[in-house]
Write a protein that holds these residues in place. Structure first.
Motif, PDB file in Angstrom:
ATOM      1  N   GLY A  90      10.050  31.970   5.940  1.00 46.85           N
ATOM      2  CA  GLY A  90       8.706  31.460   5.718  1.00 46.85           C
ATOM      3  C   GLY A  90       8.234  30.631   6.898  1.00 46.85           C
ATOM      4  N   ILE A  91       7.012  30.155   6.792  1.00 50.50           N
ATOM      5  CA  ILE A  91       6.439  29.267   7.794  1.00 50.50           C
ATOM      6  C   ILE A  91       6.026  27.969   7.103  1.00 50.50           C
ATOM      7  N   LEU A  92       6.463  26.860   7.658  1.00 49.97           N
ATOM      8  CA  LEU A  92       6.069  25.536   7.187  1.00 49.97           C
ATOM      9  C   LEU A  92       5.395  24.848   8.366  1.00 49.97           C
ATOM     10  N   ALA A  93       4.131  24.454   8.193  1.00 50.20           N
ATOM     11  CA  ALA A  93       3.392  23.945   9.340  1.00 50.20           C
ATOM     12  C   ALA A  93       2.627  22.669   9.036  1.00 50.20           C
ATOM     13  N   PHE A  94       2.583  21.814  10.041  1.00 52.52           N
ATOM     14  CA  PHE A  94       1.706  20.664  10.060  1.00 52.52           C
ATOM     15  C   PHE A  94       0.614  20.908  11.091  1.00 52.52           C
ATOM     16  N   ILE A  95      -0.599  20.557  10.745  1.00 53.10           N
ATOM     17  CA  ILE A  95      -1.696  20.559  11.708  1.00 53.10           C
ATOM     18  C   ILE A  95      -2.003  19.105  12.029  1.00 53.10           C
TER      19      ILE A  95
ATOM     20  N   THR B 261      -3.193  32.533   1.900  1.00 51.84           N
ATOM     21  CA  THR B 261      -2.771  31.141   1.969  1.00 51.84           C
ATOM     22  C   THR B 261      -3.799  30.363   2.784  1.00 51.84           C
ATOM     23  N   PRO B 262      -4.331  29.241   2.250  1.00 49.10           N
ATOM     24  CA  PRO B 262      -5.296  28.451   3.014  1.00 49.10           C
ATOM     25  C   PRO B 262      -4.773  28.076   4.400  1.00 49.10           C
ATOM     26  N   LEU B 263      -5.649  28.079   5.386  1.00 43.27           N
ATOM     27  CA  LEU B 263      -5.368  27.724   6.779  1.00 43.27           C
ATOM     28  C   LEU B 263      -4.591  28.803   7.535  1.00 43.27           C
ATOM     29  N   SER B 264      -4.484  29.995   6.953  1.00 38.96           N
ATOM     30  CA  SER B 264      -3.786  31.099   7.634  1.00 38.96           C
ATOM     31  C   SER B 264      -4.409  31.390   8.991  1.00 38.96           C
ATOM     32  N   GLY B 265      -5.731  31.327   9.059  1.00 37.82           N
ATOM     33  CA  GLY B 265      -6.428  31.619  10.312  1.00 37.82           C
ATOM     34  C   GLY B 265      -6.056  30.671  11.431  1.00 37.82           C
ATOM     35  N   ILE B 266      -5.755  29.421  11.091  1.00 33.53           N
ATOM     36  CA  ILE B 266      -5.366  28.432  12.102  1.00 33.53           C
ATOM     37  C   ILE B 266      -3.894  28.588  12.468  1.00 33.53           C
ATOM     38  N   VAL B 267      -3.039  28.676  11.468  1.00 34.13           N
ATOM     39  CA  VAL B 267      -1.588  28.681  11.703  1.00 34.13           C
ATOM     40  C   VAL B 267      -1.102  29.981  12.342  1.00 34.13           C
ATOM     41  N   LEU B 268      -1.660  31.103  11.926  1.00 28.91           N
ATOM     42  CA  LEU B 268      -1.145  32.393  12.385  1.00 28.91           C
ATOM     43  C   LEU B 268      -1.796  32.893  13.671  1.00 28.91           C
TER      44      LEU B 268
ATOM     45  N   ALA C  31     -11.212  20.553  13.132  1.00 28.96           N
ATOM     46  CA  ALA C  31     -10.750  19.788  11.964  1.00 28.96           C
ATOM     47  C   ALA C  31     -11.882  19.589  10.959  1.00 28.96           C
ATOM     48  N   LYS C  32     -13.091  19.420  11.446  1.00 24.90           N
ATOM     49  CA  LYS C  32     -14.237  19.204  10.563  1.00 24.90           C
ATOM     50  C   LYS C  32     -14.556  20.432   9.710  1.00 24.90           C
ATOM     51  N   LYS C  33     -14.074  21.583  10.127  1.00 26.80           N
ATOM     52  CA  LYS C  33     -14.324  22.820   9.379  1.00 26.80           C
ATOM     53  C   LYS C  33     -13.404  22.942   8.156  1.00 26.80           C
ATOM     54  N   ILE C  34     -12.360  22.118   8.108  1.00 36.70           N
ATOM     55  CA  ILE C  34     -11.422  22.158   6.984  1.00 36.70           C
ATOM     56  C   ILE C  34     -11.996  21.317   5.852  1.00 36.70           C
ATOM     57  N   LYS C  35     -12.494  21.978   4.847  1.00 32.75           N
ATOM     58  CA  LYS C  35     -13.122  21.275   3.724  1.00 32.75           C
ATOM     59  C   LYS C  35     -12.492  21.747   2.419  1.00 32.75           C
ATOM     60  N   ASN C  36     -11.564  20.975   1.949  1.00 32.10           N
ATOM     61  CA  ASN C  36     -10.847  21.312   0.730  1.00 32.10           C
ATOM     62  C   ASN C  36     -10.324  20.008   0.137  1.00 32.10           C
ATOM     63  N   GLU C  37     -10.645  19.743  -1.111  1.00 32.57           N
ATOM     64  CA  GLU C  37     -10.274  18.463  -1.719  1.00 32.57           C
ATOM     65  C   GLU C  37      -8.772  18.262  -1.841  1.00 32.57           C
ATOM     66  N   ASN C  38      -8.005  19.333  -1.693  1.00 28.42           N
ATOM     67  CA  ASN C  38      -6.547  19.216  -1.788  1.00 28.42           C
ATOM     68  C   ASN C  38      -5.899  18.795  -0.475  1.00 28.42           C
ATOM     69  N   PHE C  39      -6.699  18.741   0.617  1.00 30.09           N
ATOM     70  CA  PHE C  39      -6.162  18.345   1.921  1.00 30.09           C
ATOM     71  C   PHE C  39      -6.596  16.928   2.271  1.00 30.09           C
ATOM     72  N   ILE C  40      -5.727  16.239   3.011  1.00 35.49           N
ATOM     73  CA  ILE C  40      -6.034  14.871   3.427  1.00 35.49           C
ATOM     74  C   ILE C  40      -5.369  14.594   4.781  1.00 35.49           C
ATOM     75  N   TRP C  41      -6.077  13.847   5.643  1.00 32.17           N
ATOM     76  CA  TRP C  41      -5.545  13.470   6.958  1.00 32.17           C
ATOM     77  C   TRP C  41      -4.850  12.115   6.852  1.00 32.17           C
ATOM     78  N   LEU C  42      -3.590  12.049   7.322  1.00 33.75           N
ATOM     79  CA  LEU C  42      -2.816  10.811   7.262  1.00 33.75           C
ATOM     80  C   LEU C  42      -2.147  10.518   8.603  1.00 33.75           C
ATOM     81  N   THR C  43      -1.971   9.244   8.893  1.00 33.83           N
ATOM     82  CA  THR C  43      -1.257   8.856  10.094  1.00 33.83           C
ATOM     83  C   THR C  43       0.244   8.879   9.821  1.00 33.83           C
ATOM     84  N   LEU C  44       1.022   8.804  10.891  1.00 29.66           N
ATOM     85  CA  LEU C  44       2.473   8.774  10.749  1.00 29.66           C
ATOM     86  C   LEU C  44       2.908   7.522   9.986  1.00 29.66           C
ATOM     87  N   SER C  45       2.213   6.407  10.210  1.00 30.74           N
ATOM     88  CA  SER C  45       2.527   5.164   9.492  1.00 30.74           C
ATOM     89  C   SER C  45       2.323   5.336   7.990  1.00 30.74           C
TER      90      SER C  45
END
Length: 232
Positions: free
Chosen positions: A102-107, A154-161, A198-212
């Motif tokens: 499989g593929i496990l990815a962070f953007i 799978t959501p974000l396939s266009g970016i990851v693949l 990044a602004k094109k990603i609009k999905n309530e299940n996604f959230i941007w977080l810092t490493l902290s």
């Protein structure tokens, strides 16, 4: 598909994290409220059933469990011997086998206001008993990407693949737990995108977080999916 590490991109990202560290948000209150809201909206219900009640899953002539598509995974048997350093020297057990990994990815993205941020997803898997776990934003087996389930992409396939070499920050192979999976590899990716994309990603299940924030969230029991720690 092939992905390669770009060590220069990795060094650059690490420098940006350090440089912008003072701007990093480390408050997770909003994140916990977001997760609570997702749990309230979730309609997923799970319960254990008998194997003969699983639609499209069958036993082959050797009584191995398989999906009608020939994809996803099989449940087969494995025989272990010569394990002198284990609790017992030999045993047999069921094990999950799979043709593909499989593929496990962070953007990630770099922002001047909040520093480097990583995209995560609030997601429920069957064994989570309707709970929402915080996972990497892309988790898919090759069977998922082939849409062997007959459902959506799978959501974000266009970016990851489809990302180019310059966007790949890191690419490594890690194997699933060997006590449960037979030699199943996962490609772990870290992909950088522009703030415009990044602004094109609009999905309530996604959230941007810092490493902290991710590190702080990791101190909360039962919230973060293990793959988050594996990839980072």
């Amino acid at each position: 598909m092939k992905y390669k590490n770009n060590i220069n991109n990795l060094i650059k990202l690490k420098k940006e994290i350090i440089k912008l560290q003072a701007n990093e948000d480390n408050d997770i209150k909003e994140l916990l409220r977001w997760r609570k809201k997702l749990k309230k909206k979730s309609k997923i219900k799970t319960k254990l059933i008998n194997l003969d009640e699983c639609k499209d899953w069958y036993l082959d002539k050797n009584k191995n469990l398989y999906h009608k598509s020939g994809q996803f995974f099989k449940v087969q048997g494995v025989k272990i011997s010569g394990a002198s350093l284990r609790e017992v020297k030999s045993w047999t057990q069921p094990i999950l086998t799979q043709k593909h990994g499989g593929i496990l990815a962070f953007i990630c993205r770099v922002t001047k206001k909040k520093g480097v941020q990583f995209l995560l997803e609030g997601k429920t898997e069957p064994g989570d008993n309707a709970d929402v776990k915080i996972t990497s934003c892309f988790q898919a087996t090759q069977s998922n990407m082939n849409r062997a389930h007959g459902g959506k992409k799978t959501p974000l396939s266009g970016i990851v693949l489809k990302k180019t070499k310059k966007n790949i920050i890191g690419a490594t192979i890690h194997y699933e737990e060997g006590a449960r999976f037979w030699q199943k590899p996962n490609k772990n990716l870290l992909i950088k995108i522009s703030n415009k994309d990044a602004k094109k990603i609009k999905n309530e299940n996604f959230i941007w977080l810092t490493l902290s924030q991710i590190k702080k969230l990791n101190q909360k029991p039962g919230i973060i999916n293990p793959f988050v720690k594996t990839i980072l």
